[in-house]
Motif scaffolding. Structure first.
Motif, PDB file in Angstrom:
ATOM      1  N   SER A 163      34.909  33.500  48.195  1.00 41.04           N
ATOM      2  CA  SER A 163      36.212  33.508  48.568  1.00 41.04           C
ATOM      3  C   SER A 163      36.827  34.690  48.627  1.00 41.04           C
ATOM      4  N   THR A 164      38.237  34.648  49.175  1.00 41.99           N
ATOM      5  CA  THR A 164      38.786  36.156  49.294  1.00 41.99           C
ATOM      6  C   THR A 164      40.094  35.825  47.932  1.00 41.99           C
ATOM      7  N   TYR A 165      40.050  36.886  47.191  1.00 44.93           N
ATOM      8  CA  TYR A 165      40.694  36.858  46.004  1.00 44.93           C
ATOM      9  C   TYR A 165      41.713  38.236  46.350  1.00 44.93           C
ATOM     10  N   ILE A 166      43.108  37.912  45.643  1.00 43.40           N
ATOM     11  CA  ILE A 166      43.978  38.989  46.077  1.00 43.40           C
ATOM     12  C   ILE A 166      45.088  38.823  44.620  1.00 43.40           C
ATOM     13  N   ALA A 180      43.770  30.279  56.380  1.00 47.45           N
ATOM     14  CA  ALA A 180      42.741  30.912  55.555  1.00 47.45           C
ATOM     15  C   ALA A 180      43.227  30.665  54.010  1.00 47.45           C
ATOM     16  N   THR A 181      42.245  30.515  53.097  1.00 44.09           N
ATOM     17  CA  THR A 181      42.449  30.181  51.772  1.00 44.09           C
ATOM     18  C   THR A 181      42.332  31.481  50.964  1.00 44.09           C
ATOM     19  N   LEU A 182      43.332  32.116  50.364  1.00 44.28           N
ATOM     20  CA  LEU A 182      43.417  33.197  49.401  1.00 44.28           C
ATOM     21  C   LEU A 182      43.674  32.625  48.002  1.00 44.28           C
ATOM     22  N   ILE A 183      42.958  33.156  47.085  1.00 44.78           N
ATOM     23  CA  ILE A 183      43.043  32.931  45.798  1.00 44.78           C
ATOM     24  C   ILE A 183      43.830  34.226  44.884  1.00 44.78           C
ATOM     25  N   VAL A 184      44.901  33.716  44.398  1.00 48.37           N
ATOM     26  CA  VAL A 184      45.706  34.802  43.948  1.00 48.37           C
ATOM     27  C   VAL A 184      45.447  35.134  42.249  1.00 48.37           C
ATOM     28  N   ASP A 185      45.023  35.992  41.813  1.00 46.67           N
ATOM     29  CA  ASP A 185      44.519  36.494  40.591  1.00 46.67           C
ATOM     30  C   ASP A 185      45.219  37.457  40.031  1.00 46.67           C
ATOM     31  N   ASN A 186      46.131  37.002  38.839  1.00 47.18           N
ATOM     32  CA  ASN A 186      46.972  38.102  38.311  1.00 47.18           C
ATOM     33  C   ASN A 186      46.527  37.945  36.897  1.00 47.18           C
ATOM     34  N   THR A 187      45.506  37.334  36.354  1.00 49.47           N
ATOM     35  CA  THR A 187      45.089  37.436  35.053  1.00 49.47           C
ATOM     36  C   THR A 187      43.808  38.336  34.858  1.00 49.47           C
ATOM     37  N   PRO A 188      43.875  39.230  34.000  1.00 52.18           N
ATOM     38  CA  PRO A 188      42.911  40.549  33.661  1.00 52.18           C
ATOM     39  C   PRO A 188      41.831  39.614  32.659  1.00 52.18           C
ATOM     40  N   PRO A 189      40.587  40.297  32.831  1.00 50.26           N
ATOM     41  CA  PRO A 189      39.315  39.823  31.946  1.00 50.26           C
ATOM     42  C   PRO A 189      39.589  39.967  30.525  1.00 50.26           C
ATOM     43  N   LEU A 217      52.058  37.024  48.150  1.00 47.92           N
ATOM     44  CA  LEU A 217      52.084  35.863  47.239  1.00 47.92           C
ATOM     45  C   LEU A 217      51.940  36.034  45.873  1.00 47.92           C
ATOM     46  N   TYR A 218      52.667  35.117  45.184  1.00 44.33           N
ATOM     47  CA  TYR A 218      53.221  35.389  43.736  1.00 44.33           C
ATOM     48  C   TYR A 218      52.382  34.159  42.997  1.00 44.33           C
ATOM     49  N   ALA A 219      52.352  33.047  43.291  1.00 43.45           N
ATOM     50  CA  ALA A 219      51.943  31.908  42.425  1.00 43.45           C
ATOM     51  C   ALA A 219      50.555  32.088  42.549  1.00 43.45           C
TER      52      ALA A 219
END
Length: 828
Positions: free
Chosen positions: A554-557, A623-632, A598-600
């Motif tokens: 998947s594509t992560y942003i 296209a499906t983009l996964i928005v990742d704003n959470t750190p490890p 994209l923010y959500a």
């Protein structure tokens, strides 16, 4: 055209007869005349040869002139006294002030309201110069003003300049005026007896009123001009043309208007007079200031004469059928003796036979920039023949009569054209679209045209328009009926819809009027019109994912990732717009707003498409983009003590979206080190910081633990030093006991003793080794590990020293006295 102001015209002058007989040009200009003004005096003008120029002739002539001046002065004084007595006031209550000579006797012209003053300003003066005036004067207003007339609180008042050349019927006149309030005027008159009876012959008069139109007089003619603005200086110029019997007026360099006298009027001449103020003695009231007066004769003998003589207008062909273009030629001559500039020539259809371009008759105009005397120019245009029968086509030079000419009756020329009757002739007209058409694939293209009958008669049957693919007749894809069209008439519009193919390329579509030849026409070759249609491919749009981004299945942003589109336009028609929406909730116009984010957090469905200007709409892409704003999240083990220098610390990071990209740590706020396996810290107190980052740049906040290692038995790890010391002590004890048996020491009793040898040689080293182990066990000093530390060094030193000592003792095989480590002398 608007007449040029007189100061822009060259070579306009006229000889005037000076009383002395010498040819001269008369000009009034401003000068500076310092004066001493006596107490209040009455309004006085110079009679006879007032404002005389430089002396001409000998003493006798000067004597005659002085005599004449004295006579005139007496006349003026008598007239003034007589007028004052008639009105019952002596002197008049006027406030007419001349600053300088101004055509008056030097002094203050004022009633009792205005006290005497001394002036040192410009005045009016007449100058005679020999020869012609090559160019017209160009006076410039100078301050302060030269004269003022104020009759707001009095009956009448003005100042007058008299007695100049009496033979003028044409002249140029200019002055500056500052209208302050009320209404006053300026005038040029002839044969005025200095205001005693008021009889005069007016040449020019200008009446100015606050808030009202300006009235002008040209001999006995009159006109109303635009109002003049009060409270500011203006320059007024007048050209009195006796030849053309017309006067033109200019305000501040712009043509103001014109006026003409009665055709039968005999233009006046005689004694000349110029008046500023209430020159007519009609009790106008105003406050005006005057300056820079100039008067000069005008030789009106130099005038252009635009003419189109007989035969100067022609038409080819002279007998056209309806719809045919007729080529018209007009030859315009200048029969005058002055150039004509920017002359307009109008070509018109003389429908009523009055040989003048009436409204709606003009079909073409041309401008001749300059036409010198005796020269001609050829002008050409075309007229489309219409209306069966004879017609008069004409050309008119200077139709607005803006150029003053010697003869205004020879400006038009005409020719006759006979439009003949002929069979009908249909032709396509007003095609829409025109020229090459660009269309998208599988689009409806609307084609429209009119049908025009350029023939000379109407058909007696209806017909139809056929639309077909290609350039030659074939089975049409559409037909439209057309009723009979009158000669020179037009019917329509007629339309058909053509479906573009799904393959790009150039295509021809033809409309054929009267395709079945239902109408007999005079020309059967002009019935078709062909459109060339360029069918172009639609746009292709690709998603452009900015940084940071990560693809692993998947594509992560992140919300910091900028998204945009790359658009290909193979048809090169231009992109009308690119639209997108997220999770099918709302549409955004990328063409209008540009890149977006994209923010959500979470998986988002992005869909988009583009549309070009040919009408092609691209199929939607997604296209499906996964928005990742959470750190490890990173943990350390062990996280609690006790710790020792042998403690191995290990870090573990987890991430639920794009995954962990890396983990790093640092000790005591030193440089960050990438983590790849467990690590230790030395004994003592330490700070360990750690953190991780995922594949889209989300970095967690630092985690921290504090470590205190080997600082007390309670928190120490395993110390191998006591065990090493015990082992080494055991080894030294064993090796020492063996050495004591092999080489006993002579005791105090004189007998060999192994115990004495052990106590003297091996026991000290055994005790020393045990002591270091005990100390290290309780204090942690000399601890092992580290293996290559002080503890290992001390143990090895004691071990080696003790063993070597025992070994030397055995090798010597000597008996030493008890209580000494040295061998007796006899043993050596």
């Amino acid at each position: 055209m608007t007449p040029a102001p007189p100061w822009a015209t060259s070579n306009i002058a006229r000889e005037s007869q000076h009383p002395g007989g010498a040819p001269a040009t008369l000009k009034y200009v401003q000068r500076t005349v310092p004066q001493d003004v006596s107490t209040g005096s009455s309004l006085r003008t110079r009679g006879g040869g007032g404002l005389a120029g430089p002396p001409v002739g000998g003493p006798r002539r000067r004597e005659r002139r002085q005599t004449r001046l004295r006579r005139v002065f007496v006349r003026i004084a008598c007239a003034w006294i007589l007028g004052s007595l008639l009105l019952g006031v002596l002197p008049f209550r006027v406030s007419a002030t001349v600053l300088g000579d101004g055509g008056f006797d030097s002094g203050n012209l004022a009633g009792p309201d205005l006290p005497p003053m001394a002036y040192s300003f410009g005045g009016w003066e007449r100058r005679d110069t020999n020869g012609w005036l090559a160019t017209s004067p160009n006076p410039v207003h100078s301050a302060p003003y030269s004269a003022a007339v104020d009759t707001m609180t009095s009956s009448i008042g003005s100042f007058i300049i008299q007695d100049f050349n009496a033979s003028w019927t044409s002249f140029r006149w200019s002055f500056w005026v500052y209208p302050a309030q009320g209404a006053e005027g300026a005038a040029v008159a002839f044969n005025w007896d200095r205001g005693l009876t008021g009889s005069r012959q007016t040449a020019t008069a200008i009446g100015m009123s606050s808030g009202r139109a300006t009235s002008v007089a040209a001999w006995d003619g009159s006109a109303t001009l635009a109002p003049i603005s009060f409270g500011m200086w203006h320059r007024i110029d007048v050209l009195a043309d006796g030849c053309a019997r017309r006067q033109d007026f200019w305000l501040d360099g712009t043509w103001w208007g014109s006026a003409q006298p009665s055709p039968s009027l005999s233009l006046p001449s005689g004694l000349g007079t110029v008046a500023f103020g209430d020159g007519t003695y009609t009790a106008s009231h105003g406050e005006f200031y005057w300056d820079d007066f100039t008067l000069a004769p005008y030789n009106c003998g130099f005038l252009p004469d635009l003419a189109i003589p007989d035969g100067g207008m022609s038409a080819t062909p002279s007998s056209p059928p309806p719809g045919e273009s007729v080529f018209l030629v007009a030859i315009v001559w200048n029969l005058g003796n002055a150039s004509a500039s920017n002359a307009t020539v109008a070509f018109f259809f003389d429908s009523n036979g009055n040989r003048g371009p009436d409204p709606g008759e003009t079909f073409a105009t041309q401008v001749v920039p300059n036409l010198d005397p005796g020269m001609g120019t050829t002008l050409a245009t075309t007229w489309r023949a219409s209306g069966v029968g004879p017609h008069s086509l004409c050309a008119y030079a200077d139709p607005a009569d803006t150029i003053v000419e010697r003869d205004e009756t020879n400006n038009v020329g005409c020719t006759e054209v006979d439009v003949l009757s002929s069979p009908p002739d249909y032709t396509p007209a007003n095609t829409v679209p025109s020229n090459t058409v660009v269309a998208g694939m599988s689009k409806a293209v609307r084609l429209t045209l009119d049908v025009r009958n350029v023939g000379g008669s109407a058909p007696n049957a209806s017909t139809e328009i056929a639309f077909f693919n290609g350039t030659a007749p074939s089975p049409p894809f559409a037909t439209v009926a057309v009723s009979p069209v009158a000669p020179d008439g037009t019917a329509g519009p007629f339309s058909a819809t053509w479906a573009s193919p799904s393959t790009p390329g150039l295509y021809a579509v033809t409309a054929f009027v009267d395709a079945a030849n239902q109408v007999a026409e005079s020309n059967e070759t002009n019935n078709a019109y062909t459109w060339t249609i360029d069918v172009v491919a639609g746009p292709a749009t690709s998603l452009v994912v900015g940084s940071p981004n990560y693809t692993a299945g998947s594509t992560y942003i992140s919300s910091r990732t900028v998204l945009s589109f790359s658009i290909q336009d193979p048809g090169q028609t231009g992109i009308r717009r690119t639209m997108y929406h997220v999770d099918r909730e709302w549409w955004g116009n990328f063409t209008a707003t540009g890149p977006f984010q994209l923010y959500a957090e979470g998986g988002r469905l992005l869909e988009w498409h583009s549309e070009d200007r040919a009408g092609n709409v691209e199929p939607s892409r997604a296209a499906t983009l996964i928005v990742d704003n959470t750190p490890p999240r990173t943990t350390v083990s062990p996280a609690t003590g006790p710790f020792s220098p042998d403690t191995v610390f290990r870090l573990a990071a987890t991430d639920t979206a794009s995954g962990v990209a890396g983990t790093e740590y640092r000790i005591d706020q030193g440089p960050w080190v990438a983590y790849d396996s467990g690590f230790r810290v030395s004994s003592g107190e330490h700070r360990i910081d750690f953190r991780s980052v995922d594949h889209v740049g989300n970095r967690e906040s630092e985690g921290t633990i504090y470590v205190a290692s080997a600082t007390s038995p309670l928190n120490a790890s395993v110390n191998w030093k006591p065990f090493v010391a015990a082992f080494f002590a055991f080894f030294l004890a064993g090796s020492g006991a063996l050495a004591a048996r092999l080489a006993p020491m002579v005791g105090r009793s004189g007998k060999p003793s192994a115990v004495a040898a052990f106590a003297a040689v091996a026991l000290p080293f055994v005790i020393a080794e045990i002591a270091t182990g005990v100390v290290s066990f309780y204090t942690g000093l000399l601890s092992i590990p580290p293996i290559l530390g002080w503890g290992t060094g001390v143990d090895l030193t004691i071990l080696i020293t003790g063993f070597v000592t025992s070994l030397i003792r055995v090798r010597s095989r000597r008996y030493w006295p008890a209580g000494t480590l040295a061998a007796p002398p006899e043993a050596l």
